[in-house]
Design an enzyme around this catalytic site. Structure first.
Site, mmCIF file in Angstrom:
data_model
loop_
_atom_site.group_PDB
_atom_site.id
_atom_site.type_symbol
_atom_site.label_atom_id
_atom_site.label_comp_id
_atom_site.label_asym_id
_atom_site.label_seq_id
_atom_site.Cartn_x
_atom_site.Cartn_y
_atom_site.Cartn_z
ATOM 1 N N ASP A 58 0.855 -1.195 0.000
ATOM 2 C CA ASP A 58 0.000 0.000 0.000
ATOM 3 C C ASP A 58 0.895 1.251 0.000
ATOM 4 O O ASP A 58 0.882 2.011 0.953
ATOM 5 C CB ASP A 58 -0.938 -0.019 1.235
ATOM 6 C CG ASP A 58 -0.196 -0.187 2.568
ATOM 7 O OD1 ASP A 58 0.987 -0.599 2.568
ATOM 8 O OD2 ASP A 58 -0.798 0.105 3.619
ATOM 9 N N HIS B 103 9.289 -0.201 9.268
ATOM 10 C CA HIS B 103 8.388 -1.365 9.315
ATOM 11 C C HIS B 103 8.589 -2.272 8.094
ATOM 12 O O HIS B 103 8.997 -3.424 8.220
ATOM 13 C CB HIS B 103 6.931 -0.907 9.338
ATOM 14 C CG HIS B 103 6.584 0.028 10.442
ATOM 15 N ND1 HIS B 103 6.390 -0.383 11.735
ATOM 16 C CD2 HIS B 103 6.380 1.377 10.461
ATOM 17 C CE1 HIS B 103 6.074 0.644 12.504
ATOM 18 N NE2 HIS B 103 6.065 1.734 11.754
HETATM 19 O O1 LIG Z 1 0.473 5.847 13.733
HETATM 20 C C1 LIG Z 1 0.240 5.216 12.706
HETATM 21 N N1 LIG Z 1 -1.009 5.089 12.265
HETATM 22 C C2 LIG Z 1 -1.277 4.414 11.136
HETATM 23 N N2 LIG Z 1 -0.371 3.827 10.368
HETATM 24 C C3 LIG Z 1 0.880 3.919 10.773
HETATM 25 C C4 LIG Z 1 1.238 4.612 11.930
HETATM 26 N N3 LIG Z 1 2.538 4.518 12.063
HETATM 27 C C5 LIG Z 1 2.979 3.812 11.026
HETATM 28 N N4 LIG Z 1 1.970 3.449 10.241
HETATM 29 C C6 LIG Z 1 2.019 2.637 9.011
HETATM 30 O O2 LIG Z 1 1.370 1.407 9.312
HETATM 31 C C7 LIG Z 1 2.260 0.306 9.100
HETATM 32 C C8 LIG Z 1 2.738 -0.229 10.442
HETATM 33 O O3 LIG Z 1 1.704 -0.446 11.294
HETATM 34 C C9 LIG Z 1 3.378 0.865 8.263
HETATM 35 O O4 LIG Z 1 3.059 0.717 6.899
HETATM 36 C C10 LIG Z 1 3.429 2.301 8.657
HETATM 37 O O5 LIG Z 1 3.913 3.150 7.655
#
Ligand SMILES: O=c1[nH]cnc2c1ncn2[C@@H]1O[C@H](CO)[C@@H](O)[C@H]1O
Length: 323
Positions: A15, A247
């Site tokens: 994504d 991540h």
């Molecule tokens: O605080 C957040 N809220 C939503 N998505 C996030 C946040 N931080 C990172 N990611 C995104 O969600 C995935 C890891 O859970 C990663 O794709 C990251 O870029």
């Protein structure tokens, strides 16, 4: 080439997303794996934009030979109220850089159907690296009862095992994005390695790492340096850190070299409703419960618990700085 040195075939379900861009470039720079396709999903952006960004990233990399199959626009239960993390990645998903639209198009086949077919023609030999909500993988499981068997491994970014989530205290973004799909994948019997934010939060790209990207002439380094601004600002604001969590790159590298993480094996389930929607609950099988429960007799998965973060960071930098 000898059979045991053949690169591992991987399909990246993505994504994109700033850390997705980094993960895709990293996979393309890793001789241990051959990227045989990208499939797209909502999460960091809506699916239409995910497809556009996937095509764009392959054009940046000069790898338009790799097919892109568009994934689902709705959750497994046909939900259309999606949670999109544009506040993490920018409105365009790639750090608000206003890149031109890609020239290429996705293939006609849907992501789920592409996954099913690739697993069928290469049974046991295709690894799915799933970087977003697990809708496409769950659809593939539902489309073909043999998929869970045919697929080699599913290495996924998902869950917050015994730690707080990043959407709310309960849930990580990908399991929150489609909890029903995540629960289907976790209980499918496929060979699943789940890498949650309990692990990926240990892998941080610092400001000094970013300076190395900035001073490199490599095309990937230059590109990533540009899009990282938004991701750094978000981490500063949300976590009060001067660095960003890697991540998706960590998950790609766990697929490239499983020795970078250690795992435990047990049964993982995902709550699909209520205030803890998206929470992952892992049963380590240490206690024999007197009564049947929702974890009884379910297939196990592997869950990553430690990561060799310095080694992951070295691989990220070595493969992206002079590229
Ligand atoms: O605080 C957040 N809220 C939503 N998505 C996030 C946040 N931080 C990172 N990611 C995104 O969600 C995935 C890891 O859970 C990663 O794709 C990251 O870029």
């Amino acid at each position: 080439m000898a059979a045991d040195t053949e690169p591992k075939k991987i399909i990246i379900d993505t994504d994109p997303g700033i850390d997705d861009a980094m993960a895709i470039f990293l996979a393309l720079q890793s001789p241990e794996v051959e990227v045989i396709g990208l499939t797209t999903i909502f999460g960091n952006v809506y699916t239409t934009l995910a497809t556009r960004n996937a095509l764009h990233l392959l054009e940046v990399a000069g790898r338009t030979d790799i097919p892109v199959a568009e994934g689902s626009h709705v959750t497994l239960t046909n939900g259309t109220k999606l949670r999109i993390a544009d506040f993490v990645h920018g409105a365009d998903g790639l750090g608000n850089q206003n890149f031109p639209p890609p020239k290429g198009k996705p293939i006609e086949e849907s992501a789920a159907s592409f996954l099913v077919h690739q697993a069928k023609v290469n049974p046991g030999k295709v690894t799915v690296v799933a970087l977003g909500p697990l809708t496409n993988i769950a659809l593939a499981i539902q489309l073909d009862p043999e998929f869970a068997n045919n697929i080699g491994q599913i290495v996924l970014l998902g869950g917050a095992f015994a730690v707080n989530g990043n959407v709310n205290p309960a849930a990580e973004a990908n399991t929150f994005g489609d909890p029903d799909a995540a629960d289907v994948v976790f209980t499918s019997g496929a060979d699943v390695l789940a890498v949650g934010i309990n692990v990926t939060h240990q892998v941080v790209l610092t400001e000094s790492d970013r300076e190395k990207l900035a001073s490199s002439n490599g095309k990937f380094a230059q590109y990533l340096n540009k899009i990282l601004d938004v991701y750094f600002s978000y981490h500063q604001e949300a976590y009060n850190i001067k660095g960003v969590y890697l991540h998706d790159p960590t998950v790609v590298l766990a697929a490239v070299d499983p020795k970078l993480v250690t795992c435990i094996e047990g049964i993982a389930r995902v709550q699909t409703s209520g205030i803890t929607r998206g929470i992952t609950i892992f049963y380590n099988k240490q206690k024999r419960f007197a009564e049947m429960n929702e974890w009884s007799n379910k297939p196990t998965v592997k869950v990553a618990v430690t990561v060799d973060a310095p080694r992951v960071m070295k691989l990220v930098m070595d493969r992206l700085v002079d590229s």
